[in-house]
Design a protein around this motif. Structure first.
Motif, PDB file in Angstrom:
ATOM      1  N   ALA A  40       0.816  -1.215   0.000  1.00 19.99           N
ATOM      2  CA  ALA A  40       0.000   0.000   0.000  1.00 19.99           C
ATOM      3  C   ALA A  40       0.850   1.266   0.000  1.00 19.99           C
ATOM      4  O   ALA A  40       0.330   2.357  -0.207  1.00 19.99           O
ATOM      5  CB  ALA A  40      -0.928   0.001   1.210  1.00 19.99           C
ATOM      6  N   GLY A  41       2.145   1.114   0.228  1.00 19.77           N
ATOM      7  CA  GLY A  41       3.017   2.284   0.274  1.00 19.77           C
ATOM      8  C   GLY A  41       2.839   3.106   1.530  1.00 19.77           C
ATOM      9  O   GLY A  41       3.017   4.319   1.532  1.00 19.77           O
ATOM     10  N   VAL A  42       2.473   2.457   2.626  1.00 16.06           N
ATOM     11  CA  VAL A  42       2.255   3.137   3.897  1.00 16.06           C
ATOM     12  C   VAL A  42       3.536   3.075   4.710  1.00 16.06           C
ATOM     13  O   VAL A  42       4.093   2.009   4.920  1.00 16.06           O
ATOM     14  CB  VAL A  42       1.099   2.479   4.683  1.00 16.06           C
ATOM     15  N   SER A  43       3.990   4.225   5.179  1.00 12.50           N
ATOM     16  CA  SER A  43       5.219   4.262   5.963  1.00 12.50           C
ATOM     17  C   SER A  43       4.913   4.103   7.450  1.00 12.50           C
ATOM     18  O   SER A  43       3.787   4.326   7.902  1.00 12.50           O
ATOM     19  CB  SER A  43       5.959   5.572   5.730  1.00 12.50           C
ATOM     20  N   ILE A  44       5.937   3.739   8.193  1.00 14.11           N
ATOM     21  CA  ILE A  44       5.803   3.567   9.641  1.00 14.11           C
ATOM     22  C   ILE A  44       5.371   4.872  10.289  1.00 14.11           C
ATOM     23  O   ILE A  44       4.492   4.877  11.151  1.00 14.11           O
ATOM     24  CB  ILE A  44       7.134   3.084  10.265  1.00 14.11           C
ATOM     25  N   ASN A  45       5.950   5.999   9.868  1.00 14.51           N
ATOM     26  CA  ASN A  45       5.615   7.260  10.530  1.00 14.51           C
ATOM     27  C   ASN A  45       4.162   7.670  10.283  1.00 14.51           C
ATOM     28  O   ASN A  45       3.511   8.213  11.167  1.00 14.51           O
ATOM     29  CB  ASN A  45       6.588   8.378  10.154  1.00 14.51           C
TER      30      ASN A  45
ATOM     31  N   GLU B 289      -7.206   2.000   4.880  1.00 12.24           N
ATOM     32  CA  GLU B 289      -7.669   3.372   4.672  1.00 12.24           C
ATOM     33  C   GLU B 289      -6.631   4.183   3.905  1.00 12.24           C
ATOM     34  O   GLU B 289      -6.957   4.921   2.981  1.00 12.24           O
ATOM     35  CB  GLU B 289      -7.990   4.049   6.002  1.00 12.24           C
ATOM     36  N   PHE B 290      -5.362   4.042   4.268  1.00 11.90           N
ATOM     37  CA  PHE B 290      -4.306   4.755   3.552  1.00 11.90           C
ATOM     38  C   PHE B 290      -4.225   4.295   2.104  1.00 11.90           C
ATOM     39  O   PHE B 290      -4.005   5.096   1.205  1.00 11.90           O
ATOM     40  CB  PHE B 290      -2.951   4.579   4.247  1.00 11.90           C
ATOM     41  N   ALA B 291      -4.421   3.022   1.868  1.00 11.13           N
ATOM     42  CA  ALA B 291      -4.397   2.492   0.504  1.00 11.13           C
ATOM     43  C   ALA B 291      -5.545   3.082  -0.302  1.00 11.13           C
ATOM     44  O   ALA B 291      -5.365   3.473  -1.464  1.00 11.13           O
ATOM     45  CB  ALA B 291      -4.477   0.967   0.526  1.00 11.13           C
ATOM     46  N   ARG B 292      -6.738   3.174   0.277  1.00  8.54           N
ATOM     47  CA  ARG B 292      -7.882   3.765  -0.411  1.00  8.54           C
ATOM     48  C   ARG B 292      -7.624   5.226  -0.739  1.00  8.54           C
ATOM     49  O   ARG B 292      -7.966   5.710  -1.816  1.00  8.54           O
ATOM     50  CB  ARG B 292      -9.152   3.634   0.429  1.00  8.54           C
ATOM     51  N   ARG B 293      -7.024   5.950   0.180  1.00 11.33           N
ATOM     52  CA  ARG B 293      -6.705   7.360  -0.062  1.00 11.33           C
ATOM     53  C   ARG B 293      -5.759   7.513  -1.233  1.00 11.33           C
ATOM     54  O   ARG B 293      -5.903   8.422  -2.043  1.00 11.33           O
ATOM     55  CB  ARG B 293      -6.079   7.984   1.186  1.00 11.33           C
ATOM     56  N   ARG B 294      -4.771   6.624  -1.335  1.00 11.69           N
ATOM     57  CA  ARG B 294      -3.813   6.679  -2.453  1.00 11.69           C
ATOM     58  C   ARG B 294      -4.523   6.424  -3.776  1.00 11.69           C
ATOM     59  O   ARG B 294      -4.202   7.024  -4.782  1.00 11.69           O
ATOM     60  CB  ARG B 294      -2.707   5.663  -2.274  1.00 11.69           C
ATOM     61  N   GLU B 295      -5.457   5.483  -3.785  1.00 10.46           N
ATOM     62  CA  GLU B 295      -6.181   5.159  -5.001  1.00 10.46           C
ATOM     63  C   GLU B 295      -7.022   6.337  -5.483  1.00 10.46           C
ATOM     64  O   GLU B 295      -7.154   6.560  -6.672  1.00 10.46           O
ATOM     65  CB  GLU B 295      -7.072   3.939  -4.791  1.00 10.46           C
TER      66      GLU B 295
END
Length: 61
Positions: free
Chosen positions: A13-18, A53-59
């Motif tokens: 998803a390209g979500v970072s730890i921070n 949720e972060f993945a959906r936002r990126r899409e």
């Protein structure tokens, strides 16, 4: 192990730890420790929900 799946999903998803740490209200170190430990069902669900949720936002972007 669920935490390995979460890490894989974060990478895909390209979500970072921070970003995840900020969303969960934890420090980056606490988040890494959380991901390195066995997660309880509700913690696992909460983290996976955040990653999704972060993945959906990126899409949408």
């Amino acid at each position: 192990m669920p935490n390995k799946r979460i890490k894989s999903e974060m990478i895909l998803a390209g979500v970072s730890i921070n970003v995840l740490a900020e969303h969960l209200g934890k420090s980056e170190q606490e988040t890494v420790e959380l991901l390195d430990s066995e997660l309880g069902i509700m913690q696992n669900y909460r983290v996976m929900l955040a990653v999704a949720e972060f993945a959906r936002r990126r899409e949408r972007a």
